[in-house]
Design a protein around this motif. Structure first.
Motif, PDB file in Angstrom:
ATOM      1  N   ASP A  71       0.829  -1.205   0.000  1.00 15.57           N
ATOM      2  CA  ASP A  71       0.000   0.000   0.000  1.00 15.57           C
ATOM      3  C   ASP A  71       0.867   1.260   0.000  1.00 15.57           C
ATOM      4  OD1 ASP A  71      -1.479  -2.251   0.870  1.00 15.57           O
ATOM      5  OD2 ASP A  71      -2.926  -0.964   1.894  1.00 15.57           O
ATOM      6  N   HIS A  74      -0.922   4.633  -0.603  1.00 12.26           N
ATOM      7  CA  HIS A  74      -1.823   5.650  -0.040  1.00 12.26           C
ATOM      8  C   HIS A  74      -1.297   7.072  -0.222  1.00 12.26           C
ATOM      9  CE1 HIS A  74      -4.990   3.200   1.622  1.00 12.26           C
ATOM     10  NE2 HIS A  74      -4.121   2.415   2.236  1.00 12.26           N
ATOM     11  N   HIS A  86      -4.507  -8.094  -3.070  1.00 13.93           N
ATOM     12  CA  HIS A  86      -4.493  -6.997  -2.106  1.00 13.93           C
ATOM     13  C   HIS A  86      -4.900  -7.431  -0.708  1.00 13.93           C
ATOM     14  CE1 HIS A  86      -4.604  -3.009  -0.465  1.00 13.93           C
ATOM     15  NE2 HIS A  86      -5.815  -3.238   0.002  1.00 13.93           N
ATOM     16  N   HIS A 140      -9.153   0.384  -1.872  1.00 12.41           N
ATOM     17  CA  HIS A 140      -9.325   1.838  -1.970  1.00 12.41           C
ATOM     18  C   HIS A 140      -9.447   2.317  -3.407  1.00 12.41           C
ATOM     19  CE1 HIS A 140      -9.009   3.582   2.123  1.00 12.41           C
ATOM     20  NE2 HIS A 140      -8.581   2.363   2.376  1.00 12.41           N
ATOM     21  N   SER A 188       3.640   2.352   2.808  1.00 15.88           N
ATOM     22  CA  SER A 188       3.338   3.778   2.928  1.00 15.88           C
ATOM     23  C   SER A 188       3.839   4.387   4.228  1.00 15.88           C
ATOM     24  CB  SER A 188       1.826   4.009   2.833  1.00 15.88           C
ATOM     25  OG  SER A 188       1.535   5.395   2.958  1.00 15.88           O
ATOM     26  N   GLY A 225      -6.650  -2.413  -5.283  1.00 16.39           N
ATOM     27  CA  GLY A 225      -6.842  -2.497  -3.844  1.00 16.39           C
ATOM     28  C   GLY A 225      -8.261  -2.119  -3.469  1.00 16.39           C
ATOM     29  N   ASP A 238      -4.128   0.043  -3.415  1.00 12.12           N
ATOM     30  CA  ASP A 238      -4.236   1.159  -2.470  1.00 12.12           C
ATOM     31  C   ASP A 238      -3.214   2.254  -2.796  1.00 12.12           C
ATOM     32  OD1 ASP A 238      -6.331  -0.141  -1.324  1.00 12.12           O
ATOM     33  OD2 ASP A 238      -5.566  -0.044   0.730  1.00 12.12           O
ATOM     34  N   GLY A 252      -1.168  -6.945   0.704  1.00 12.21           N
ATOM     35  CA  GLY A 252      -0.992  -5.678   1.397  1.00 12.21           C
ATOM     36  C   GLY A 252      -2.148  -5.479   2.354  1.00 12.21           C
ATOM     37  N   HIS A 253      -2.890  -4.367   2.176  1.00 11.85           N
ATOM     38  CA  HIS A 253      -4.208  -4.149   2.789  1.00 11.85           C
ATOM     39  C   HIS A 253      -4.176  -3.715   4.237  1.00 11.85           C
ATOM     40  CE1 HIS A 253      -8.486  -4.351   3.109  1.00 11.85           C
ATOM     41  NE2 HIS A 253      -8.560  -5.521   3.703  1.00 11.85           N
ATOM     42  N   PHE A 309       3.657  -3.707   3.685  1.00 13.35           N
ATOM     43  CA  PHE A 309       3.069  -2.372   3.755  1.00 13.35           C
ATOM     44  C   PHE A 309       4.178  -1.361   3.503  1.00 13.35           C
ATOM     45  CE2 PHE A 309       0.962   1.353   5.446  1.00 13.35           C
ATOM     46  CZ  PHE A 309      -0.373   1.131   5.141  1.00 13.35           C
TER      47      PHE A 309
END
Length: 278
Positions: free
Chosen positions: A32, A34, A138, A87, A238, A85, A56, A216-217, A236
């Protein structure tokens, strides 16, 4: 800017290869983002292509537009595989910040451009199988009506509007999480999502003759976690917005999954069997 963006999104949709990718080779896997454009640039400057992005790209950080544009350009250049993802959906973008960001940066006409994003997000693949051994997605392993793992080849049969998406298989791939349990549990994320345990993962890998799921997620401050004896790995990446304390990780995937610290490039020691609930 808006016209060029709409053209980019149309080209991404034209490039669509279906909801399940079959990939060969060695990939740098990014979790991710973001809206974390700085981390994306660091990955691109210091880690080799091709890249495999787990979704994401937008919401929560303030450079979601820059991130998703860059990721889509890499896709069109043949340097990346790009998964969807949870998002990448209007259900998240209204409250998550991407729609507001788009309107701040584009001004008048942002709603029409966002509709193009909706169509493009809906066309992105939901999963990839790398070298026949690693499944990238994801969220998590989807469950069928019998609450056993659903075969990924069912993705080829999905029809209708996937904008939200309403199909249980697609929804769960985007929303499910592993748990430190044997079978499955309702997810605290809400109706339609599930937590899957060790026996679900074991059955899933036996069904597909695969070894590892990389996903991810879920926010993990360490930037990674392993589950179910290492047969599921969370990555992850971000450090944007609420994730500023993350120690971001990436993974290198071929026949297996190796996780690395983004900054030191050393092999990462990921915590095992942590409960991922949010």
């Amino acid at each position: 800017m808006a016209e060029a963006l709409v053209d980019l999104l149309a080209k991404v949709r034209e490039r669509s290869r279906g909801l399940l990718l079959r990939l060969e080779g060695r990939y740098t896997v990014v979790g991710d983002l973001h809206g974390d454009y700085a981390t994306l640039q660091r990955v691109l400057n210091e880690w080799p292509p091709p890249y495999l992005f787990l979704g994401d790209y937008v919401d929560r950080g303030d450079k979601g537009l820059e991130v998703v544009e860059e990721v889509f350009r890499l896709l069109l250049e043949g340097k990346a595989a790009v998964l969807r993802g949870n998002h990448e959906s209007p259900a998240m973008n209204v409250d998550g910040g991407f729609l507001d960001e788009l309107c701040e940066k584009l001004g008048r006409g942002c709603g029409a451009v966002y509709k193009e994003f909706e169509k493009t997000f809906a066309a992105l693949p939901l999963a990839a199988v790398v070298n026949g051994k690693v499944v990238a997605l994801h969220g998590g392993i989807p469950l069928g009506e019998n609450m056993r793992p659903a075969p990924l080849n069912r993705l080829a049969t999905l029809e209708g509007d996937l904008t939200i998406p309403g199909d249980p298989l697609a929804f769960q791939i985007l929303w499910n999480d592993p748990c430190n349990c044997d079978d499955y549990l309702p997810s605290p994320r809400g109706p339609g999502a599930w937590l899957f345990g060790r026996e679900i993962t074991k059955t899933f890998h036996a069904l597909h003759n695969t070894r590892v799921v990389v996903r991810g997620h879920t926010y993990v401050s360490a930037g990674c976690a392993t589950h179910h004896g290492g047969s599921v790995v969370t990555v992850f990446s971000s450090t944007a917005g609420p994730y500023r304390k993350t120690k971001p990780k990436i993974a290198v995937v071929s026949d297996g999954v190796e996780v690395f610290d983004l900054y030191t490039k050393s092999r990462a020691a990921c915590p095992e069997d942590v409960d991922l609930l949010l």
